[in-house]
Design a protein around this motif. Sequence first.
Motif, PDB file in Angstrom:
ATOM      1  N   ASP A 105       0.853  -1.178   0.000  1.00  0.00           N
ATOM      2  CA  ASP A 105       0.000   0.000   0.000  1.00  0.00           C
ATOM      3  C   ASP A 105       0.899   1.240   0.000  1.00  0.00           C
ATOM      4  N   ARG A 106       0.302   2.413  -0.052  1.00  0.00           N
ATOM      5  CA  ARG A 106       1.069   3.653  -0.105  1.00  0.00           C
ATOM      6  C   ARG A 106       1.890   3.866   1.171  1.00  0.00           C
ATOM      7  N   THR A 107       1.314   3.527   2.316  1.00  0.00           N
ATOM      8  CA  THR A 107       2.001   3.740   3.586  1.00  0.00           C
ATOM      9  C   THR A 107       3.288   2.932   3.667  1.00  0.00           C
ATOM     10  N   SER A 108       3.229   1.660   3.300  1.00  0.00           N
ATOM     11  CA  SER A 108       4.420   0.817   3.370  1.00  0.00           C
ATOM     12  C   SER A 108       5.473   1.284   2.369  1.00  0.00           C
ATOM     13  N   LEU A 109       5.045   1.775   1.187  1.00  0.00           N
ATOM     14  CA  LEU A 109       6.002   2.306   0.215  1.00  0.00           C
ATOM     15  C   LEU A 109       6.737   3.513   0.784  1.00  0.00           C
ATOM     16  N   LEU A 110       6.013   4.446   1.397  1.00  0.00           N
ATOM     17  CA  LEU A 110       6.641   5.644   1.942  1.00  0.00           C
ATOM     18  C   LEU A 110       7.580   5.303   3.097  1.00  0.00           C
ATOM     19  N   GLN A 111       7.232   4.286   3.872  1.00  0.00           N
ATOM     20  CA  GLN A 111       8.093   3.899   4.992  1.00  0.00           C
ATOM     21  C   GLN A 111       9.435   3.383   4.500  1.00  0.00           C
ATOM     22  N   VAL A 112       9.425   2.491   3.497  1.00  0.00           N
ATOM     23  CA  VAL A 112      10.695   1.957   3.003  1.00  0.00           C
ATOM     24  C   VAL A 112      11.467   3.038   2.240  1.00  0.00           C
ATOM     25  N   HIS A 113      10.752   3.948   1.560  1.00  0.00           N
ATOM     26  CA  HIS A 113      11.401   5.054   0.860  1.00  0.00           C
ATOM     27  C   HIS A 113      12.141   5.960   1.846  1.00  0.00           C
ATOM     28  N   ASN A 114      11.462   6.351   2.918  1.00  0.00           N
ATOM     29  CA  ASN A 114      12.071   7.258   3.893  1.00  0.00           C
ATOM     30  C   ASN A 114      13.230   6.589   4.638  1.00  0.00           C
ATOM     31  N   ARG A 115      13.100   5.295   4.875  1.00  0.00           N
ATOM     32  CA  ARG A 115      14.204   4.565   5.505  1.00  0.00           C
ATOM     33  C   ARG A 115      15.442   4.580   4.615  1.00  0.00           C
ATOM     34  N   LEU A 116      15.254   4.382   3.315  1.00  0.00           N
ATOM     35  CA  LEU A 116      16.379   4.400   2.383  1.00  0.00           C
ATOM     36  C   LEU A 116      16.988   5.797   2.300  1.00  0.00           C
ATOM     37  N   MET A 117      16.168   6.849   2.287  1.00  0.00           N
ATOM     38  CA  MET A 117      16.681   8.213   2.202  1.00  0.00           C
ATOM     39  C   MET A 117      17.552   8.551   3.412  1.00  0.00           C
ATOM     40  N   ARG A 118      17.103   8.135   4.589  1.00  0.00           N
ATOM     41  CA  ARG A 118      17.892   8.416   5.798  1.00  0.00           C
ATOM     42  C   ARG A 118      19.240   7.693   5.756  1.00  0.00           C
ATOM     43  N   ALA A 119      19.260   6.468   5.228  1.00  0.00           N
ATOM     44  CA  ALA A 119      20.507   5.707   5.159  1.00  0.00           C
ATOM     45  C   ALA A 119      21.451   6.236   4.088  1.00  0.00           C
ATOM     46  N   LEU A 120      20.910   6.939   3.076  1.00  0.00           N
ATOM     47  CA  LEU A 120      21.734   7.459   1.985  1.00  0.00           C
ATOM     48  C   LEU A 120      22.317   8.838   2.283  1.00  0.00           C
ATOM     49  N   ASN A 121      21.790   9.555   3.254  1.00  0.00           N
ATOM     50  CA  ASN A 121      22.147  10.944   3.495  1.00  0.00           C
ATOM     51  C   ASN A 121      23.654  11.118   3.650  1.00  0.00           C
ATOM     52  N   PRO A 122      24.345  11.788   2.702  1.00  0.00           N
ATOM     53  CA  PRO A 122      25.803  11.928   2.799  1.00  0.00           C
ATOM     54  C   PRO A 122      26.247  12.924   3.856  1.00  0.00           C
ATOM     55  N   ASN A 123      25.330  13.743   4.358  1.00  0.00           N
ATOM     56  CA  ASN A 123      25.702  14.705   5.394  1.00  0.00           C
ATOM     57  C   ASN A 123      26.115  14.021   6.689  1.00  0.00           C
ATOM     58  N   THR A 124      25.671  12.787   6.892  1.00  0.00           N
ATOM     59  CA  THR A 124      26.009  12.058   8.111  1.00  0.00           C
ATOM     60  C   THR A 124      27.209  11.138   7.912  1.00  0.00           C
ATOM     61  N   GLY A 125      27.774  11.126   6.698  1.00  0.00           N
ATOM     62  CA  GLY A 125      28.959  10.311   6.443  1.00  0.00           C
ATOM     63  C   GLY A 125      28.731   9.291   5.351  1.00  0.00           C
ATOM     64  N   PRO A 126      29.768   8.513   5.032  1.00  0.00           N
ATOM     65  CA  PRO A 126      29.646   7.514   3.978  1.00  0.00           C
ATOM     66  C   PRO A 126      28.909   6.273   4.445  1.00  0.00           C
ATOM     67  N   GLY A 127      28.488   5.472   3.484  1.00  0.00           N
ATOM     68  CA  GLY A 127      27.911   4.164   3.768  1.00  0.00           C
ATOM     69  C   GLY A 127      28.723   3.095   3.068  1.00  0.00           C
ATOM     70  N   TRP A 128      28.225   1.858   3.116  1.00  0.00           N
ATOM     71  CA  TRP A 128      28.949   0.736   2.526  1.00  0.00           C
ATOM     72  C   TRP A 128      28.016  -0.099   1.662  1.00  0.00           C
ATOM     73  N   ILE A 129      28.436  -0.332   0.429  1.00  0.00           N
ATOM     74  CA  ILE A 129      27.799  -1.359  -0.379  1.00  0.00           C
ATOM     75  C   ILE A 129      28.489  -2.668  -0.047  1.00  0.00           C
ATOM     76  N   THR A 130      27.706  -3.688   0.262  1.00  0.00           N
ATOM     77  CA  THR A 130      28.256  -5.021   0.504  1.00  0.00           C
ATOM     78  C   THR A 130      27.684  -5.977  -0.525  1.00  0.00           C
ATOM     79  N   ALA A 131      28.572  -6.638  -1.260  1.00  0.00           N
ATOM     80  CA  ALA A 131      28.173  -7.620  -2.260  1.00  0.00           C
ATOM     81  C   ALA A 131      28.597  -8.996  -1.779  1.00  0.00           C
TER      82      ALA A 131
END
Length: 334
Positions: A105-131
């Motif tokens: 539903d729309r609510t679950s889409l926005l929740q996962v979207h906002n979670r991804l945006m917070r994890a991507l924010n470069p202002n808080t530092g780098p992240g890691w891609i793990t393959a």
Amino acid sequence: MPIPATYDNRPDVGQPSDTTHTPVPWPRTFLSWTGSNGDTIALTGDLTGRNSPAGIAITKGPAGLGMPTFDLKSDQLPNMDGGLFRSTRATTRDITIPLILRGVDRTSLLQVHNRLMRALNPNTGPGWITATEGDGIARHLECYYVSGAEGSEAQENAGFTWMKMALVLRAMDPYWYSAAERQYDWHLDTGTALPLLSNSTYPGFFPMRISSAGFSPGGLVDAVNDSSVEAWPVWTAYGPFTSLALENVTTGQRFRMRDNVTVPAGKALVIDARPGIKTVELDGVNAWPQMNADSALWPLRPGTNQLRVAATGVGPTTLIRLHHVPRYLSYVGG
């Protein structure tokens, strides 16, 4: 002009052929993103809604996960054809990862979207891609988010319960790093038992200790760097000892402290040769001036390196420890 070829006419390249090879079942590659906030998000997740209300999956067309781009330096030759090669270096790496986000539903889409945006924010530092490949071997790459998540409401890019985006991530260090450190110990008592698991936390990886060796000033130990890229070690030397010398016999490079430098029991000398760090500290205090003038903070070359550790005044608590994290050209190795 196309090159004519058929499947039943292969040129002889001088390599033996193996007609008995049995195809190996191979699971799909798993990719995840760990943000600077510590949140780990699966990028090859489930979109069916059976396991969670919303999920993220990679669509066709990811790019930049293989070899980095290299900058070649050369000089043009006067009155001659071509140029003269000078040097090469790997540049920063840009990775493009096309994603689809879908919720029940729309609510679950926005929740996962906002979670991804917070994890991507470069202002808080780098992240890691793990393959993680099908053989279970994981490698990671430190990246900053650049672009791609601005959002588009075009018909082909978004709907009420789904959206697409193509993330662009930039790695300042273009090499993939192993998820397991390699460690070698030199100590006076070869019968001293050492724990199998290490306590390194960056960022929660590195569970394995590879090998240990008895401490003897004249002995040689083979340290293996199973990559085609040089690896830079971190040394931790626990006292007591005097006149520490660390030599890579294979490359002829050597690190030495001055002969009058003594590390007492209970103190530690840390030599960090990694690019961008390059420090020598004795019990947390800068000891760079105590290095011998001909010293080099040397790397481990690809393959086998013969190492020699020498010191005087050692005791039962003396321990010389080397650890390094192999780095690779691609997420599958190299």
